[in-house]
Design an enzyme around this catalytic site. Structure first.
Site, mmCIF file in Angstrom:
data_model
loop_
_atom_site.group_PDB
_atom_site.id
_atom_site.type_symbol
_atom_site.label_atom_id
_atom_site.label_comp_id
_atom_site.label_asym_id
_atom_site.label_seq_id
_atom_site.Cartn_x
_atom_site.Cartn_y
_atom_site.Cartn_z
ATOM 1 N N GLU A 37 32.606 32.969 44.544
ATOM 2 C CA GLU A 37 33.395 33.418 43.399
ATOM 3 C C GLU A 37 34.407 34.427 43.926
ATOM 4 O O GLU A 37 34.022 35.417 44.544
ATOM 5 C CB GLU A 37 32.483 34.056 42.352
ATOM 6 C CG GLU A 37 31.496 33.073 41.758
ATOM 7 C CD GLU A 37 30.453 33.740 40.876
ATOM 8 O OE1 GLU A 37 30.329 34.987 40.901
ATOM 9 O OE2 GLU A 37 29.744 33.009 40.171
ATOM 10 N N ARG A 62 40.726 54.958 32.995
ATOM 11 C CA ARG A 62 40.509 53.642 33.595
ATOM 12 C C ARG A 62 39.471 52.917 32.756
ATOM 13 O O ARG A 62 38.295 53.265 32.750
ATOM 14 C CB ARG A 62 40.066 53.770 35.055
ATOM 15 C CG ARG A 62 41.177 54.257 35.973
ATOM 16 C CD ARG A 62 42.358 53.317 35.963
ATOM 17 N NE ARG A 62 43.260 53.531 37.076
ATOM 18 C CZ ARG A 62 44.327 52.812 37.279
ATOM 19 N NH1 ARG A 62 44.637 51.820 36.456
ATOM 20 N NH2 ARG A 62 45.112 53.057 38.300
ATOM 21 N N ALA A 74 49.704 55.043 42.716
ATOM 22 C CA ALA A 74 49.425 53.691 43.206
ATOM 23 C C ALA A 74 49.938 52.666 42.206
ATOM 24 O O ALA A 74 50.221 52.988 41.062
ATOM 25 C CB ALA A 74 47.926 53.513 43.420
ATOM 26 N N SER A 111 37.104 45.578 48.322
ATOM 27 C CA SER A 111 35.800 44.931 48.149
ATOM 28 C C SER A 111 35.864 43.506 48.696
ATOM 29 O O SER A 111 36.002 42.540 47.947
ATOM 30 C CB SER A 111 35.389 44.928 46.678
ATOM 31 O OG SER A 111 34.035 44.585 46.556
ATOM 32 N N GLU A 136 55.773 51.771 29.757
ATOM 33 C CA GLU A 136 55.487 52.068 28.353
ATOM 34 C C GLU A 136 54.003 52.077 28.017
ATOM 35 O O GLU A 136 53.589 52.714 27.050
ATOM 36 C CB GLU A 136 56.235 51.109 27.425
ATOM 37 C CG GLU A 136 55.768 49.676 27.502
ATOM 38 C CD GLU A 136 56.512 48.767 26.545
ATOM 39 O OE1 GLU A 136 55.891 47.802 26.083
ATOM 40 O OE2 GLU A 136 57.690 49.027 26.258
ATOM 41 N N GLU A 138 51.691 53.234 30.204
ATOM 42 C CA GLU A 138 51.107 54.094 31.226
ATOM 43 C C GLU A 138 51.075 55.531 30.719
ATOM 44 O O GLU A 138 52.094 56.090 30.330
ATOM 45 C CB GLU A 138 51.966 53.988 32.496
ATOM 46 C CG GLU A 138 51.355 54.509 33.729
ATOM 47 C CD GLU A 138 52.169 54.124 34.959
ATOM 48 O OE1 GLU A 138 51.552 53.898 35.994
ATOM 49 O OE2 GLU A 138 53.411 54.041 34.893
#
Length: 183
Positions: A37, A62, A74, A111, A136, A138
């Protein structure tokens, strides 16, 4: 050993704006088949702004963690976009800063067991400040702290974002700010 797997079949399970999720059938080097996957992602950039003493983090909510996370500026790469240009854009958007010098700090695989994402890391120096230009959707706050203190917060578990940890520790090591460390 070749340490290789080849894709026999790919089944796209989901295709969105940021990621594509596939259920791939692969052939192992011993000839056996298994499934992988995979979350395919265009990658991103993480920039450590450094003014000679301080770095700047952004605090933003987040959703996957349901908490505010402190991170170096970032953002995600657009398909085919140059990572450095992306880093420059994100630094100006999120921090309102332009750097006179960038140092490539390498790549980071967040990962590798399930995603193709690669994050490019940069140190940005010779900063001049302009104006934030957030997207807009953020919402973030800027935090200034000594780069040495940010490295200490990583080691103490206060600063938990992986890309930020890798980038700040590399930047601090490059600038000789890690010291002797803990024994």
């Amino acid at each position: 050993m070749k340490l290789n797997e080849t894709t026999a079949a790919q089944n796209t399970v989901f295709s969105g704006r940021i990621i594509t999720v596939c259920d791939d059938e692969v052939v192992l080097e011993n000839g056996k088949r298994t499934r992988r996957e995979v979350v395919y992602h265009h990658g991103g950039v993480c920039v450590v702004p450094f003014d000679g003493e301080n770095t700047y983090l952004v605090r933003q909510f987040r959703y996957p963690y349901k908490e505010v996370v402190r991170e170096s500026p970032a953002g995600k790469l657009e398909p085919g976009e140059d990572p450095l240009e992306c880093g420059k854009r994100e630094l100006e958007e999120e921090l309102g800063a332009v750097a006179g010098r960038y140092t490539d700090l390498g790549r980071f695989y967040p990962s590798p067991g399930y995603t193709s994402e690669v994050i490019h890391l940069y140190l940005a120096e010779e900063l001049s400040f302009t104006q934030q230009n957030l997207d807009e959707d953020e919402f973030l706050e800027v935090e200034k702290l000594p780069l040495r203190r940010a490295a200490e917060q990583i080691l103490s578990g206060e600063l938990v974002d992986g890309k930020t940890q890798a980038a700040i520790l590399k930047a601090a090591a490059l600038r000789g700010l890690l010291g002797e460390g803990r024994r």
